[in-house]
Structure formats: structure tokens, C-alpha cells
Design a protein around this motif. Structure first.
Motif, PDB file in Angstrom:
ATOM      1  N   THR A  51      55.308  22.593   7.367  1.00  0.00           N
ATOM      2  CA  THR A  51      56.384  21.604   7.457  1.00  0.00           C
ATOM      3  C   THR A  51      56.368  21.033   8.859  1.00  0.00           C
ATOM      4  O   THR A  51      56.579  19.862   9.083  1.00  0.00           O
ATOM      5  N   VAL A  52      56.341  22.075   9.909  1.00  0.00           N
ATOM      6  CA  VAL A  52      56.458  21.638  11.260  1.00  0.00           C
ATOM      7  C   VAL A  52      55.336  21.026  11.631  1.00  0.00           C
ATOM      8  O   VAL A  52      55.409  19.977  12.259  1.00  0.00           O
ATOM      9  N   ALA A  53      54.154  21.423  11.168  1.00  0.00           N
ATOM     10  CA  ALA A  53      52.708  20.819  11.481  1.00  0.00           C
ATOM     11  C   ALA A  53      52.781  19.265  11.111  1.00  0.00           C
ATOM     12  O   ALA A  53      52.244  18.349  11.651  1.00  0.00           O
ATOM     13  N   PHE A  54      53.184  19.156   9.727  1.00  0.00           N
ATOM     14  CA  PHE A  54      53.215  17.762   9.027  1.00  0.00           C
ATOM     15  C   PHE A  54      54.166  16.863   9.961  1.00  0.00           C
ATOM     16  O   PHE A  54      53.785  15.718  10.075  1.00  0.00           O
ATOM     17  N   ARG A  55      55.252  17.295  10.019  1.00  0.00           N
ATOM     18  CA  ARG A  55      56.181  16.369  10.907  1.00  0.00           C
ATOM     19  C   ARG A  55      55.753  15.873  12.245  1.00  0.00           C
ATOM     20  O   ARG A  55      55.898  14.944  12.790  1.00  0.00           O
ATOM     21  N   GLY A  56      55.134  16.985  12.910  1.00  0.00           N
ATOM     22  CA  GLY A  56      54.436  16.707  14.195  1.00  0.00           C
ATOM     23  C   GLY A  56      53.471  15.670  14.019  1.00  0.00           C
ATOM     24  O   GLY A  56      53.422  14.761  15.211  1.00  0.00           O
ATOM     25  N   ALA A  57      52.786  15.803  13.095  1.00  0.00           N
ATOM     26  CA  ALA A  57      51.464  14.780  12.844  1.00  0.00           C
ATOM     27  C   ALA A  57      51.916  13.537  12.661  1.00  0.00           C
ATOM     28  O   ALA A  57      51.385  12.428  13.215  1.00  0.00           O
ATOM     29  N   ARG A  58      53.148  13.343  11.988  1.00  0.00           N
ATOM     30  CA  ARG A  58      53.660  12.040  11.545  1.00  0.00           C
ATOM     31  C   ARG A  58      54.145  11.224  12.910  1.00  0.00           C
ATOM     32  O   ARG A  58      54.060  10.152  12.872  1.00  0.00           O
ATOM     33  N   ARG A  59      54.723  12.052  13.720  1.00  0.00           N
ATOM     34  CA  ARG A  59      55.298  11.520  14.896  1.00  0.00           C
ATOM     35  C   ARG A  59      54.367  11.034  15.738  1.00  0.00           C
ATOM     36  O   ARG A  59      54.444   9.839  16.577  1.00  0.00           O
ATOM     37  N   ARG A  60      53.111  11.603  15.994  1.00  0.00           N
ATOM     38  CA  ARG A  60      51.891  11.325  16.724  1.00  0.00           C
ATOM     39  C   ARG A  60      51.233   9.871  16.112  1.00  0.00           C
ATOM     40  O   ARG A  60      50.527   9.290  17.072  1.00  0.00           O
ATOM     41  N   ARG A  61      51.116   9.614  15.292  1.00  0.00           N
ATOM     42  CA  ARG A  61      50.528   8.455  14.585  1.00  0.00           C
ATOM     43  C   ARG A  61      51.174   6.935  15.286  1.00  0.00           C
ATOM     44  O   ARG A  61      52.313   6.988  15.205  1.00  0.00           O
ATOM     45  N   PRO A  62      50.135   6.250  15.643  1.00  0.00           N
ATOM     46  CA  PRO A  62      50.695   4.795  16.104  1.00  0.00           C
ATOM     47  C   PRO A  62      51.109   4.019  14.982  1.00  0.00           C
ATOM     48  O   PRO A  62      50.897   4.223  13.938  1.00  0.00           O
ATOM     49  N   ALA A  63      52.200   3.412  15.133  1.00  0.00           N
ATOM     50  CA  ALA A  63      52.660   2.407  14.254  1.00  0.00           C
ATOM     51  C   ALA A  63      51.866   1.141  14.110  1.00  0.00           C
ATOM     52  O   ALA A  63      51.301   0.677  15.121  1.00  0.00           O
ATOM     53  N   ALA A  64      51.637   0.659  12.782  1.00  0.00           N
ATOM     54  CA  ALA A  64      50.693  -0.287  12.580  1.00  0.00           C
ATOM     55  C   ALA A  64      51.636  -1.778  12.316  1.00  0.00           C
ATOM     56  O   ALA A  64      52.507  -1.822  11.824  1.00  0.00           O
ATOM     57  N   ASP A  65      50.803  -2.738  12.960  1.00  0.00           N
ATOM     58  CA  ASP A  65      51.704  -4.023  13.170  1.00  0.00           C
ATOM     59  C   ASP A  65      51.141  -4.892  12.135  1.00  0.00           C
ATOM     60  O   ASP A  65      50.094  -5.046  11.666  1.00  0.00           O
TER      61      ASP A  65
END
Length: 182
Positions: free
Chosen positions: A168-182
């Protein structure tokens, strides 16, 4: 409900208790009275002794088989003598004579006597103790546990929970690092 029989029984019980529990034992003897308070006591307790048997300025010696040792009476406030005595911790239950011999300036002296009753109180034990807190676990500790601690099933469950938390900690950390798509 009949209130008259209940009232009569309650009155009889109160009368029996008040008559059978005197506050002090005083038996006149020769020259005066000796009071022992309380007149009924458990081994190891202290009793107060007071007497008017001796004259002004006299002292006295009190003795009893129930006492640890003889006691010295000294003049009390106003009139009479007083002393305090400790009952032997190994005194048997029963009635004991307490005597006072006055020691006057003129060599003579009065005497007084009283009775002290020694009783043994049994320690109360609970009839149906509640198994709660430390008291309830004491019985289990005395019997001993069936196992020495957590076994293999507990270890596997703990490792599975730890792995789920790490994922769970790894999954949340990976989601935060993704750049937002425009």
C-alpha cells in the motif's frame, strides 16, 4: 405483606445486637473500676485501660495473660489512671482477666479487675469472584498456558499484514510521482 412481624423481628435483632456488643468491660473489684476499651479484640490489637481505683498521685501496674507485657498506668487527665496495652499476636481466643495493682506513696494501694475477650476473625473469602483484570488472569497464570507463545499461523498472518502494508505504501508513493496528463 405483613409489616407487624417484620417490625417485631427487626426490633428484636437491633435489641440483641445492642445488648451483646458492649463498648467496654468494667468489673468492680475492691477499690474501684477498671475499664478495657474495646472489650473484645483480635490478637495483635491495642486496648485502652482506664481506672479510678488508685488515689491521687498514684501509679499502677496492669497485667493479663493476653498482654505482650505488663503495662504501667500513669495519672490521666483529671481523675484516675490510664494505660495502653497490646494483645499478644499468638493469644488464643477466649476470656482473659485484666488486673490493676495500685502503687501508692504509702505502700498500700487499691486493686481493680476487668475481663478482655480475644476473638479470631476469619478472613473473608469471595464466594463467586469476578474473573476480571489481574484477578481473573491470576487463575490462568497459575494453571499455565497451553503454548509458549504465537505459533506458525500467527507468524504467517503477521507477515501477510506487513506485506499488504508495504504494498500500500509503495502504490501510494508511485501514484504521487506520476506526472499529471493535460
Amino acid at each position: 405483606m405483613r409489616s407487624l412481624p417484620l417490625t417485631i423481628c427487626a426490633t428484636a435483632a437491633v435489641a440483641a445486637i445492642s445488648v451483646s456488643a458492649p463498648a467496654a468491660s468494667a468489673v468492680p473489684y475492691d477499690d474501684g473500676t477498671l475499664r478495657v476499651t474495646p472489650s473484645t479484640i483480635a490478637p495483635g490489637g491495642k486496648v485502652a485501660l482506664r481506672s479510678d481505683a488508685c488515689g491521687k498521685g498514684e501509679k499502677g501496674l496492669g497485667t493479663s495473660d493476653a498482654f505482650v507485657s505488663s503495662v504501667r498506668f500513669t495519672p490521666a487527665d483529671g481523675k484516675g489512671l490510664s494505660a495502653e496495652a497490646r494483645v499478644r499476636s499468638d493469644a488464643e481466643a477466649g476470656r482473659y482477666d485484666v488486673t490493676l495493682r495500685c502503687e501508692g506513696r504509702d505502700g498500700g494501694g487499691g486493686r481493680a479487675s476487668a475481663v478482655l475477650t480475644v476473638v479470631h476473625h476469619a478472613r473473608p473469602t469471595p464466594v463467586a469472584p469476578v474473573r476480571a483484570g489481574g484477578g481473573g488472569t491470576a487463575v490462568l497464570a497459575e494453571q499455565g498456558g497451553d503454548s509458549d507463545g504465537p505459533g506458525l499461523p500467527h507468524a504467517v498472518a503477521g507477515l501477510a499484514l506487513a506485506a499488504a502494508a508495504a504494498a500500500t505504501v509503495a502504490f501510494r508513493g508511485a501514484r504521487r510521482r506520476r506526472p499529471a496528463a493535460d
